[in-house]
Design an enzyme around this catalytic site. Structure first.
Site, PDB file in Angstrom:
ATOM      1  N   ASP A  23      -0.263 -11.085  22.108  1.00  0.00           N
ATOM      2  CA  ASP A  23       1.196 -11.139  22.053  1.00  0.00           C
ATOM      3  C   ASP A  23       1.749 -12.547  21.914  1.00  0.00           C
ATOM      4  OD1 ASP A  23       2.638 -11.837  25.147  1.00  0.00           O
ATOM      5  OD2 ASP A  23       0.486 -11.910  24.833  1.00  0.00           O
TER       6      ASP A  23
ATOM      7  N   PHE B 118      -1.810 -19.531  16.090  1.00  0.00           N
ATOM      8  CA  PHE B 118      -1.467 -18.594  17.157  1.00  0.00           C
ATOM      9  C   PHE B 118      -1.469 -17.198  16.557  1.00  0.00           C
ATOM     10  CE2 PHE B 118       0.944 -16.304  20.292  1.00  0.00           C
ATOM     11  CZ  PHE B 118       0.573 -16.913  21.479  1.00  0.00           C
ATOM     12  N   VAL B 119      -2.205 -16.267  17.190  1.00  0.00           N
ATOM     13  CA  VAL B 119      -2.345 -14.921  16.641  1.00  0.00           C
ATOM     14  C   VAL B 119      -1.706 -13.872  17.540  1.00  0.00           C
ATOM     15  CG1 VAL B 119      -4.402 -15.398  15.277  1.00  0.00           C
ATOM     16  CG2 VAL B 119      -4.652 -14.675  17.642  1.00  0.00           C
TER      17      VAL B 119
ATOM     18  N   GLU C 269     -13.188 -10.358  26.010  1.00  0.00           N
ATOM     19  CA  GLU C 269     -12.038 -11.239  25.811  1.00  0.00           C
ATOM     20  C   GLU C 269     -11.492 -11.048  24.404  1.00  0.00           C
ATOM     21  OE1 GLU C 269      -9.491 -12.764  26.872  1.00  0.00           O
ATOM     22  OE2 GLU C 269     -10.337 -14.492  27.908  1.00  0.00           O
ATOM     23  N   ASP C 270     -10.177 -11.095  24.284  1.00  0.00           N
ATOM     24  CA  ASP C 270      -9.556 -10.974  22.967  1.00  0.00           C
ATOM     25  C   ASP C 270      -9.726 -12.246  22.151  1.00  0.00           C
ATOM     26  OD1 ASP C 270      -7.853 -12.384  24.677  1.00  0.00           O
ATOM     27  OD2 ASP C 270      -6.020 -11.511  23.882  1.00  0.00           O
TER      28      ASP C 270
ATOM     29  N   ASP D  99      -9.654 -19.701  22.991  1.00  0.00           N
ATOM     30  CA  ASP D  99      -8.870 -20.794  22.416  1.00  0.00           C
ATOM     31  C   ASP D  99      -9.562 -22.099  22.810  1.00  0.00           C
ATOM     32  OD1 ASP D  99      -6.870 -22.564  21.566  1.00  0.00           O
ATOM     33  OD2 ASP D  99      -5.244 -21.297  22.267  1.00  0.00           O
TER      34      ASP D  99
ATOM     35  N   ARG E  22       2.014  -6.757  20.604  1.00  0.00           N
ATOM     36  CA  ARG E  22       0.732  -6.224  21.077  1.00  0.00           C
ATOM     37  C   ARG E  22       0.348  -4.935  20.351  1.00  0.00           C
ATOM     38  NH1 ARG E  22      -1.065  -8.878  25.607  1.00  0.00           N
ATOM     39  NH2 ARG E  22       0.520  -9.751  26.982  1.00  0.00           N
TER      40      ARG E  22
END
Length: 177
Positions: A159, A152-153, A99-100, A103, A165
């Protein structure tokens, strides 16, 4: 080229490379006796998964899932939809979810229950970023790259409305109206 929506760099391209290499080393050691199936969560984790897999020193397979809980918003909606499911039977397999960003953890919590119900031998999580201040559920992350503040990154596969991206670094996004 300056991007007007970018607040600032959280992690440089070099910092990301070093952390991905360290995660790959640890995973390679832990799975030296059993080939894991890396399950990349699209679209955000595709860059991370590609770099992670290339840095690993063991044979791996990959598959992908696409889930949605954001749409084009900067906050999760809390409603999870599977947009693309696995093509691989994971029964009896060692599964590593890649997972990137974690949150709230709600999407990943849903995914964990879904994957565990399919009878894998093991399920572990590798997340490049963990936004701990936003976590609403406890997620057992075995391999964590960076802990980040509640911003928020974008970049390195992540994205905002399908933009940014391709940035080779991870940056914060300015608050959107």
């Amino acid at each position: 080229m300056a991007e007007p929506e970018i607040e600032g760099t959280l992690f440089t391209e070099e910092q990301v490379k070093v952390q991905v290499s360290e995660l790959a080393r640890r995973i390679s050691e832990d799975y030296e006796d059993g080939q894991p199936l890396l399950v990349g969560i699209l679209k955000g984790a595709f860059v991370f998964l590609a770099d992670l897999a290339r840095a690993m020193e063991i044979p791996v397979e990959f598959d992908f899932m696409a889930l949605s809980s954001y749409g084009s918003m900067t906050k999760t909606s809390g409603v999870v939809r599977i947009l693309k499911d696995l093509d691989t039977d994971i029964t009896g397999r060692n599964v590593l979810i890649v997972e990137d960003l974690i949150d709230t953890g709600l999407t990943l919590n849903y995914l964990l229950r879904n994957i565990e119900a399919r009878g894998p031998k093991s399920v572990e999580i590798c997340a490049l970023l963990n936004k701990r201040a936003a976590n609403k559920v406890e997620i057992p992350i075995k391999y964590e790259g960076f802990s980040i503040p509640d911003v928020f990154v974008v970049g390195y596969g992540m994205d905002y409305a399908e933009r940014y991206r391709n940035l080779p670094y991870i940056a914060g996004l300015k608050k959107q109206p």
